[in-house]
Design a protein around this motif. Sequence first.
Motif, short mmCIF file in Angstrom:
data_model
loop_
_atom_site.label_atom_id
_atom_site.label_comp_id
_atom_site.label_asym_id
_atom_site.label_seq_id
_atom_site.Cartn_x
_atom_site.Cartn_y
_atom_site.Cartn_z
N ILE A 142 33.55 41.35 45.88
CA ILE A 142 33.47 42.70 46.41
C ILE A 142 34.73 43.06 47.17
CG2 ILE A 142 32.27 42.01 48.53
CD1 ILE A 142 30.57 44.56 48.26
N ASP A 143 35.31 44.19 46.82
CA ASP A 143 36.39 44.81 47.59
C ASP A 143 35.88 46.21 47.94
OD1 ASP A 143 38.61 46.17 48.56
OD2 ASP A 143 40.02 45.20 47.19
N HIS A 144 35.53 46.41 49.21
CA HIS A 144 34.84 47.64 49.58
C HIS A 144 35.66 48.89 49.27
CE1 HIS A 144 37.29 47.18 53.27
NE2 HIS A 144 37.17 48.50 53.37
N TYR A 145 36.99 48.74 49.13
CA TYR A 145 37.81 49.91 48.82
C TYR A 145 37.40 50.54 47.49
CZ TYR A 145 41.55 51.39 51.90
OH TYR A 145 42.25 51.99 52.89
N LEU A 146 36.97 49.71 46.55
CA LEU A 146 36.60 50.22 45.23
C LEU A 146 35.29 51.00 45.26
CD1 LEU A 146 37.59 47.29 42.85
CD2 LEU A 146 38.82 49.40 43.34
N GLY A 147 34.52 50.88 46.34
CA GLY A 147 33.28 51.62 46.44
C GLY A 147 33.44 53.01 47.02
N LYS A 148 34.62 53.33 47.53
CA LYS A 148 34.84 54.65 48.12
C LYS A 148 34.79 55.73 47.03
CE LYS A 148 37.71 53.03 51.97
NZ LYS A 148 36.86 53.52 53.06
N GLU A 149 34.13 56.83 47.34
CA GLU A 149 33.97 57.91 46.36
C GLU A 149 35.33 58.39 45.84
OE1 GLU A 149 31.34 59.83 44.92
OE2 GLU A 149 30.25 58.00 45.43
N THR A 150 36.27 58.56 46.74
CA THR A 150 37.56 59.10 46.30
C THR A 150 38.36 58.09 45.48
OG1 THR A 150 38.22 58.61 48.57
CG2 THR A 150 37.95 60.92 47.99
N VAL A 151 38.16 56.79 45.72
CA VAL A 151 38.82 55.79 44.89
C VAL A 151 38.27 55.86 43.47
CG1 VAL A 151 39.16 53.32 44.53
CG2 VAL A 151 39.39 54.29 46.82
N GLN A 152 36.95 55.97 43.36
CA GLN A 152 36.35 56.11 42.03
C GLN A 152 36.80 57.41 41.37
OE1 GLN A 152 32.00 55.29 42.26
NE2 GLN A 152 32.51 54.52 44.29
N ASN A 153 37.08 58.42 42.18
CA ASN A 153 37.53 59.69 41.64
C ASN A 153 38.90 59.60 40.98
OD1 ASN A 153 36.18 62.22 41.50
ND2 ASN A 153 35.83 62.11 43.70
N LEU A 154 39.66 58.54 41.29
CA LEU A 154 40.93 58.38 40.62
C LEU A 154 40.75 58.32 39.11
CD1 LEU A 154 42.71 55.71 42.86
CD2 LEU A 154 43.07 58.18 42.83
N GLN A 182 29.36 45.52 36.86
CA GLN A 182 30.50 44.86 37.50
C GLN A 182 31.79 45.69 37.45
OE1 GLN A 182 30.28 41.02 35.32
NE2 GLN A 182 30.11 40.10 37.34
N THR A 183 31.72 46.95 37.06
CA THR A 183 32.92 47.77 36.89
C THR A 183 33.79 47.79 38.14
OG1 THR A 183 31.74 49.19 35.33
CG2 THR A 183 33.79 50.05 36.24
N LEU A 184 33.18 47.92 39.31
CA LEU A 184 33.92 48.06 40.56
C LEU A 184 34.09 46.73 41.30
CD1 LEU A 184 32.34 51.40 41.84
CD2 LEU A 184 34.48 51.09 40.60
N PHE A 185 33.92 45.63 40.59
CA PHE A 185 34.08 44.31 41.20
C PHE A 185 35.22 43.57 40.50
CE2 PHE A 185 29.84 45.71 42.06
CZ PHE A 185 29.59 45.28 43.36
N MET A 186 35.90 42.72 41.24
CA MET A 186 37.07 42.03 40.72
C MET A 186 36.68 40.80 39.90
SD MET A 186 39.47 42.34 44.12
CE MET A 186 40.91 41.60 43.36
N ARG A 187 37.35 40.64 38.78
CA ARG A 187 37.11 39.50 37.92
C ARG A 187 38.02 38.34 38.34
NH1 ARG A 187 37.46 41.34 31.89
NH2 ARG A 187 39.67 40.88 32.22
N GLY A 188 37.64 37.14 37.96
CA GLY A 188 38.40 35.97 38.39
C GLY A 188 39.85 36.00 37.96
N ASP A 189 40.12 36.39 36.70
CA ASP A 189 41.50 36.41 36.23
C ASP A 189 42.30 37.52 36.91
OD1 ASP A 189 40.08 38.43 34.94
OD2 ASP A 189 41.10 38.17 33.03
#
Length: 491
Positions: A179-191, A432-439
């Motif tokens: 989890i990287d909470h920045y990716l959950g921000k509405e405006t980040v997803q709006n990118l 898992q779209t907004l979560f970071m993968r291992g690679d």
Amino acid sequence: MAPRVIPVDPFDLVIFGGTGDLAQRKILPALYRRFCGGHFPEEVRIIGAARADISTEDYRQMVAEGVKATLNEHGPGAAGIPEFLRRVTYVSLDAREDRGWEPLAAQLAEVEPRPIRVFYFSVGPGLFGPLAERLHRHGLSDEDSRIVVEKPFGHDLQSAKALNATLAAHFTENQIYRIDHYLGKETVQNLMAIRFGNMLFEPLWNSQYVDHIQITVAETVGVAGREEYYDRAGAMRDMMQNHLMQLLCLIAMEPPAKFDPDAVRDEKVKVIRALDPVEPYHIVRGQYNAAAGGKGPDLTYRETVGNPRSSTESYIALKTHISNWRWAGTPFYLRTGKRLVARSSVINVLFKDAPHSIFGEEAGRHANHLKIRLQPNEGITLSVTIKEPGPGGMRLVDVPLDMSFATALGADGKNPPDAYERLITDMIRGNQTLFMRGDEVAAAWAWTDPIIAGWQARGDVPKPYDMGSTGPGDADLLMRRDGREWRGINP
């Protein structure tokens, strides 16, 4: 019109570190807001787990106080807290020993058929391995279970690989939610919505039309409360390697074939792997000092961390390039720092000048500028060139087309969901779209490690900058050498 509420499937959520600061300030309040929003079915159970030897009633009181401390005029009130607490229980256990694991297993076994199980590791990375091993040993997880881990995902490439291997020994990649909470921000997803939902922008989103891109994450807070961790990490590891890297990926990636977790993350990994190494003269590190003129009672960075010789950066700015067909030749400028003049997270896309001006030299230079405000006052501003009103010839002026989410979206824009609300709901749904993968994590460290190793080998020390400023003066020189200037930190 209010969005349609689609409840998630029944689930059990176990929060390891349930008495900790993150759980009390972020995770549990986010769960409460989603509960009040109607997203949770009746069967939901939330189990706090920690070493503290307290009762469920004591824990419920702690949760109630934590939730109340986060309430505001735009969100749900406190009326739903008693009903929410009915779903909350507590187990005292030790992550490194077997104490408490049988009572946890007994609680989870009370419900059949077995609901979705989510295990949230709200603890330090040193406990990820012991928790994963004991979940496996006590038969608490199956192929439908999920684990959630918070950053930092390692301290460098070697430790990140070791951490990934530890988790992979007991869980598959599609069960691990970094989890990287920045990716959950509405405006980040709006990118992604701005880029791939508007024909207006995507044809221009390349080096032919874009002069350069700036990404700024400025904070007014210092490092108090995180002294030990931060003095070992610094701004490069704490912010640049993850938060700003994620923003860079979303702004620069190719359109995925579909809005699918692996399709999106495949494109993000390609961006990171295409990043050029950063030249030493394209990096500026800073460390906050006293306020200008010696004003103010705040401690300097070194005073805060209790290390009078610390060479850890609280500010970093750098210039990099992405070596692919879309972005070849377009510089990306990234900066982040603490104790700056204002809190501001913004992406500035500066377009090139028109290839030829028909209005003559007296009209001046005018170029379009797209400003995406992530916080505060979330919104988008597009600067366009028009004729200045009045007689006297063709005088040009730039004016903003400004869209504030709070204004355009009414109540929904004034009270966007907290990042943890979105991410917790996604993890329960298995998205898992907004979560970071291992690679992806490994690729980010592979780019970051040589930068850090370089300044350590050179013996570089951070440049001092005043609290309440925009950062060290050398960061401005970084831009001026290219005939540009920073935008985005506004008091």
